[in-house]
Design an enzyme around this catalytic site. Structure first.
Site, PDB file in Angstrom:
ATOM      1  CE1 TYR A  54     -32.170 -10.832 -29.711  1.00 11.66           C
ATOM      2  CE2 TYR A  54     -33.804 -11.549 -31.408  1.00 11.66           C
ATOM      3  CZ  TYR A  54     -33.503 -11.008 -30.141  1.00 11.66           C
ATOM      4  OH  TYR A  54     -34.720 -10.336 -29.771  1.00 11.66           O
ATOM      5  CG  HIS A 120     -33.889  -4.770 -29.395  1.00 14.68           C
ATOM      6  ND1 HIS A 120     -32.759  -5.640 -29.736  1.00 14.68           N
ATOM      7  CD2 HIS A 120     -34.415  -5.455 -28.616  1.00 14.68           C
ATOM      8  CE1 HIS A 120     -32.995  -6.765 -29.186  1.00 14.68           C
ATOM      9  NE2 HIS A 120     -34.104  -6.556 -28.423  1.00 14.68           N
ATOM     10  CB  SER A 199     -39.503 -14.639 -22.584  1.00 14.56           C
ATOM     11  OG  SER A 199     -38.036 -14.104 -23.115  1.00 14.56           O
ATOM     12  N   PRO A 200     -42.638 -15.637 -23.804  1.00 20.94           N
ATOM     13  CG  PRO A 200     -43.797 -16.799 -25.668  1.00 20.94           C
ATOM     14  CD  PRO A 200     -42.753 -16.052 -25.276  1.00 20.94           C
ATOM     15  CG  LEU A 201     -43.455 -21.100 -23.654  1.00 18.30           C
ATOM     16  CD1 LEU A 201     -42.996 -22.212 -24.594  1.00 18.30           C
ATOM     17  CD2 LEU A 201     -44.885 -20.984 -22.943  1.00 18.30           C
ATOM     18  N   GLY A 202     -41.322 -17.852 -20.225  1.00 18.71           N
ATOM     19  CA  GLY A 202     -40.479 -17.513 -19.080  1.00 18.71           C
ATOM     20  C   GLY A 202     -39.291 -18.093 -19.517  1.00 18.71           C
ATOM     21  NE  ARG A 203     -35.364 -13.762 -20.155  1.00 13.45           N
ATOM     22  CZ  ARG A 203     -35.100 -12.995 -21.354  1.00 13.45           C
ATOM     23  NH1 ARG A 203     -34.658 -13.583 -22.303  1.00 13.45           N
ATOM     24  NH2 ARG A 203     -35.269 -11.737 -21.420  1.00 13.45           N
ATOM     25  N   GLY A 204     -38.494 -20.379 -21.468  1.00 16.75           N
ATOM     26  CA  GLY A 204     -38.429 -21.999 -21.437  1.00 16.75           C
ATOM     27  C   GLY A 204     -38.942 -22.495 -20.074  1.00 16.75           C
ATOM     28  CG  PHE A 205     -39.442 -21.560 -15.262  1.00 21.74           C
ATOM     29  CD1 PHE A 205     -38.498 -22.007 -14.389  1.00 21.74           C
ATOM     30  CD2 PHE A 205     -40.869 -21.298 -14.956  1.00 21.74           C
ATOM     31  CE1 PHE A 205     -38.623 -22.404 -13.082  1.00 21.74           C
ATOM     32  CE2 PHE A 205     -41.260 -21.764 -13.480  1.00 21.74           C
ATOM     33  CZ  PHE A 205     -40.134 -22.361 -12.856  1.00 21.74           C
TER      34      PHE A 205
END
Length: 335
Positions: A54, A120, A199-205
């Site tokens: 990262y 990873h 990404s539990p929020l769909g990468r912010g979606f």
């Protein structure tokens, strides 16, 4: 109240995905990023998740500033396995690389032990038993406390767990990414391994942070099929459905519920259904979003709401990766 993952690893019910403060979704100020990290720890978010790749190591260096004064408050997770100069396989898991990666991360992080060290991505050239065997030696030496695996298949998890107890599996899991429920989620539950959805929020979606016009040119999401402009425009119908459900729940519970909180509450409900400890790691650049996300741990959804949200994944357009073999989904299909 905390959560017990596998191998006796105790942490908070929600973690923080630090990749978000490394510029992958647009430019980030280091001082603001550190303030957001500190705020997360202030409100009880203990699991801080990073990786050696990262920001090409800069994310670990940033987190070292947090650890300098708050090491005892943090369950520190980082990863190895994606080399900075990858070859055609793009992953590396040989024992020598495991050891060298760890010592580089320890140096950047300014600590002498990693609480949760993830593999990873799986190197197809190296048996996973060899990689986990090298990690087990690091546990024995006191350099790491627990072993994690990212984007592994069910069979890879079983083989790894036979060598040394695995504390957690990390894979993408959200309202629109549910392929893990077919094999790896039930396998983790049966083995007593915790699950850390990234990404539990769909990468912010599902937080309303992604529209084709708003994505910066250097935004990582532009590389994912479902964020291609035409697909993303059609996928907005999924967000509208979640917004509608959040509004209905707000009226029912007589308190505001945001779409992001609903998406996280759905994951907690799925964890209960699978009898699996689940610790999502949403990432954000803003302290206010940390507060919003953390409040989801107090929201319990009824069966009808969960069922209605379950149906959304079948409507998504575009895969979650441009190369399905890079994630568990493609390799599961091949097994």
């Amino acid at each position: 109240m905390g959560v017990l993952l596998g191998d006796g690893l105790h942490t908070s019910r929600q973690g923080f995905g630090a990749m978000a403060v490394s510029g992958v979704y647009g430019e980030t100020d280091a001082a603001d990023a550190l303030a957001t990290l500190n705020h997360a720890v202030d409100i009880g978010v203990r699991l801080i998740d990073t990786a050696n790749v990262y920001g090409d190591g800069q994310n670990e260096t940033l987190i070292s500033s947090l650890l300098r004064t708050r090491r005892d408050e943090v369950v520190l997770a980082t990863k190895f396995g994606i080399p900075s100069e990858p070859d055609e396989y793009r992953a590396r898991g040989d024992a020598a690389y495991v050891r060298s990666s760890l010592h580089e991360s320890l140096s950047r992080l300014g600590t002498d032990v990693i609480d949760l060290y993830y593999y990873h991505r799986v190197d197809p050239r190296v048996p996973i038993e060899e990689t986990v065997g090298a990690l087990a030696e690091l546990v024995e030496a006191g350099d790491i406390r627990h072993i994690g695996l990212s984007e592994v298949t069910a069979s890879e998890l079983r083989r790894a767990h036979a060598v040394h107890p695995i504390a957690a599996v990390q894979s993408e899991w959200s309202l629109w990414s549910r392929d893990v429920e077919a094999s790896i989620v039930p396998t983790a539950a049966s083995l007593g391994v915790g699950f850390v959805p990234y990404s539990p929020l769909g990468r912010g979606f599902f937080a309303g942070g992604a529209s084709g016009a708003a994505l910066p040119a250097d935004d990582l999401r532009r590389k994912f099929p479902r964020f291609a402009p035409e697909r993303l425009a059609r996928n907005q119908a999924l967000l509208a459905a979640v917004q509608s459900a959040a509004s209905a729940l707000s009226v029912q519970s007589e308190r505001p519920v945001t779409p992001a909180q609903l998406a996280l509450a759905w994951l907690y409900a799925k964890g209960r259904a699978f009898r699996l400890p689940v610790v999502p790691i949403p990432g954000t650049r803003r302290a206010s979003r940390v507060d919003e996300n953390a409040a989801a741990v107090c929201i319990e959804l009824d069966a009808a709401t969960v069922e209605s949200l379950d149906a959304l994944a079948a409507r998504v357009e575009g895969d979650r990766s441009s190369d399905l073999n890079w994630i568990s989904q493609g390799r599961e299909a091949a097994e």
